[in-house]
Design a protein around this motif. Structure first.
Motif, PDB file in Angstrom:
ATOM      1  N   VAL A 143      -5.723 -14.242  -5.066  1.00  0.00           N
ATOM      2  CA  VAL A 143      -4.937 -13.010  -5.060  1.00  0.00           C
ATOM      3  C   VAL A 143      -4.212 -12.788  -3.741  1.00  0.00           C
ATOM      4  N   TYR A 154       0.775  -8.406  -5.198  1.00  0.00           N
ATOM      5  CA  TYR A 154      -0.302  -8.062  -6.130  1.00  0.00           C
ATOM      6  C   TYR A 154      -0.639  -6.569  -6.012  1.00  0.00           C
ATOM      7  N   ASN A 156      -2.665  -9.071 -13.534  1.00  0.00           N
ATOM      8  CA  ASN A 156      -2.954 -10.494 -13.351  1.00  0.00           C
ATOM      9  C   ASN A 156      -1.946 -11.381 -14.070  1.00  0.00           C
TER      10      ASN A 156
END
Length: 470
Positions: free
Chosen positions: A147, A153, A236
């Motif tokens: 990540v 993100y 995601n």
């Protein structure tokens, strides 16, 4: 005419909808995980996006609607092991159940309905690409998305990565570099598929990214689903798709609100859900759809029987207004523009329903048969955009209701000069045609006998049914 606008969850703004390609729309909706029966929460989701699909097609967009089927998942495998059957037995049973539920709700079938188990090769290729691009790492048969390597993100769920890191709990999985890293591939020697990392199966998130890419391409116009999927699933998906494909994944992220019971979200985990099958035993698709569409799709909906009963009455009032009429190419322009005005405003279905009630009233107040037919055709045309089934009430007309409709004709002496009586006769003959088509001879004969009492003779032929005063 107003511009088509949607509320984009990525920007948190109402934005004008402009497709990537002129008059073409690529739309992906997260489909069911087939391990249990679908519930009212699923009905809210799939009715909402069914209406979006119908409306885009109504506007003339060449729309490709892709809705996946998740048929490889922890919950499926757990249920299969508990019951001592194969995962395929579980998914076959509950996909058939889901499909029947969607038919029961009058939801159109998507153009593409890919299964996760049939797209494993594409998932493996995408995971390999993420490793090659430096966004993922394999360890002991698993593969994780890193990540921290993707600086954007958290953009969809509005959770900056630093805040997520600070709030993350200590992860018991020591193989991961960070507790935020999520699985792209899971080691599974019992139910697994062959891969460069050994026997395993895909993570949930990579499934949708791979299926969307395979059937719609690297970039799509609309990705829709329930608000509960925003994080982590859609977050995601967004991260891994853009890191693998090197381009923007989705132009418009659309999310529908929850269905609640006693102010709590309806879900299987809380065991407070009502299955669609249970609902369809008590209410028809029009009632359930009306209940869903009375509320704006982004707002939560509180379920209770009183609300469903009210919705059933509202739906029947709409459908009944068009009873006996047929859809033609003619549509009332003023009503059409009002309907589009409502729908173009981020699918404001509650306003669109108000427009339909307005045209239903116009049918009753029509000055002549031609005007009534125009308004009825408009009601059917626009009602079908919202997914209402105008055949249901036709099949539901009871014997007592038929007699109520015919009763005023007893008092009509100059039928040939009475336009209203002519329209009533035409409607009832249409109902009789449905009865004859369904081989309901008892109802057909009842109508003939009641007309006979009024002094009206029915004549059936290959061309249809005609009538005359005896």
């Amino acid at each position: 005419m107003s511009m088509l606008k949607f509320y984009n969850s990525l920007s948190n703004k109402l934005e004008e909808f402009i497709p990537l390609e002129d008059k073409k729309v690529k739309m992906y909706v997260c489909g069911p995980t087939v391990y249990d029966k679908a519930h009212l929460g699923h009905a809210r989701c799939y009715i909402t996006w069914d209406v979006l699909y119908r409306y885009l097609k109504f506007l003339g967009y060449n729309t490709t609607y892709c809705r996946n089927v998740t048929d490889v998942d922890d919950k499926i495998l757990k249920k299969a092991d508990m019951q001592g059957v194969s995962p395929e037995d579980i998914t076959k049973e509950f996909y058939a159940s889901f499909e029947n539920s969607m038919k029961g709700l009058n939801c159109l079938k998507p153009d593409v309905e890919p299964r996760a188990t049939k797209t494993i090769g594409e998932m493996i290729a995408m995971v390999k690409k993420l490793i090659d691009n430096g966004f993922a790492y394999p360890v002991d048969g698993d593969v994780y998305f890193e990540v921290e390597k993707y600086k954007k993100y958290g953009q969809l769920s509005k959770q900056p990565i630093d805040d997520l890191m600070a709030g993350a709990r200590v992860d018991t999985d020591e193989k991961k570099k960070s507790s935020l890293d999520f699985a792209l591939w899971k080691k599974d020697e019992k139910h697994g598929y062959k891969s460069p990392w050994g026997l395993g199966r895909p993570g949930w998130h990579i499934e949708c990214s791979a299926m969307s890419k395979k059937f719609l391409g690297d970039s799509i116009d609309i990705h829709a689903g329930g608000a509960d999927l925003t994080f982590p699933h859609h977050e995601n998906e967004l991260a891994q798709s853009e890191c693998a494909n090197g381009c923007k994944f989705v132009n418009f992220w659309l999310h529908n609100g929850f269905v609640t019971i006693n102010k709590e979200k309806m879900s299987k985990s809380l065991n407070n859900f009502l299955t669609i099958d249970d609902l369809l035993e008590k209410y028809d698709s029009n009632a359930i759809r009306f209940f869903i569409l009375t509320n704006h799709y982004r707002m939560p909906v509180e379920f209770n029987d009183e609300a469903l009963n009210s919705a059933a009455a509202g739906a029947k009032r709409l459908i009944s207004a068009a009873l006996g009429y047929v859809k033609t190419q003619n549509v009332d322009t003023e009503t059409l523009e009002a309907f589009k005005e409502a729908m173009n405003d981020d699918l404001n279905t509650s306003k669109a329903l108000a427009v339909l009630f307005g045209i239903a009233d116009k049918i009753k107040k029509a000055q002549n048969e031609q005007e009534a037919k125009l308004y009825a055709s408009t009601l059917i045309t626009l009602g079908e955009v919202l997914g209402f089934d105008f055949s249901l009430v036709k099949k539901e007309v009871s014997d007592d209701e038929l007699k109520e409709m015919i009763l005023p004709l007893y008092k009509t002496f100059e039928i040939d000069k009475n336009i209203c009586a002519k329209e009533a006769i035409g409607k009832i003959i249409s109902i009789r045609k449905v009865a004859r088509d369904n081989k309901d001879w008892a109802k057909s004969d009842l109508i003939r006998d009641e007309f006979d009492k009024c002094g009206i003779l029915l004549k059936d032929s290959k061309e249809g049914t005609t009538w005359q005063v005896k």
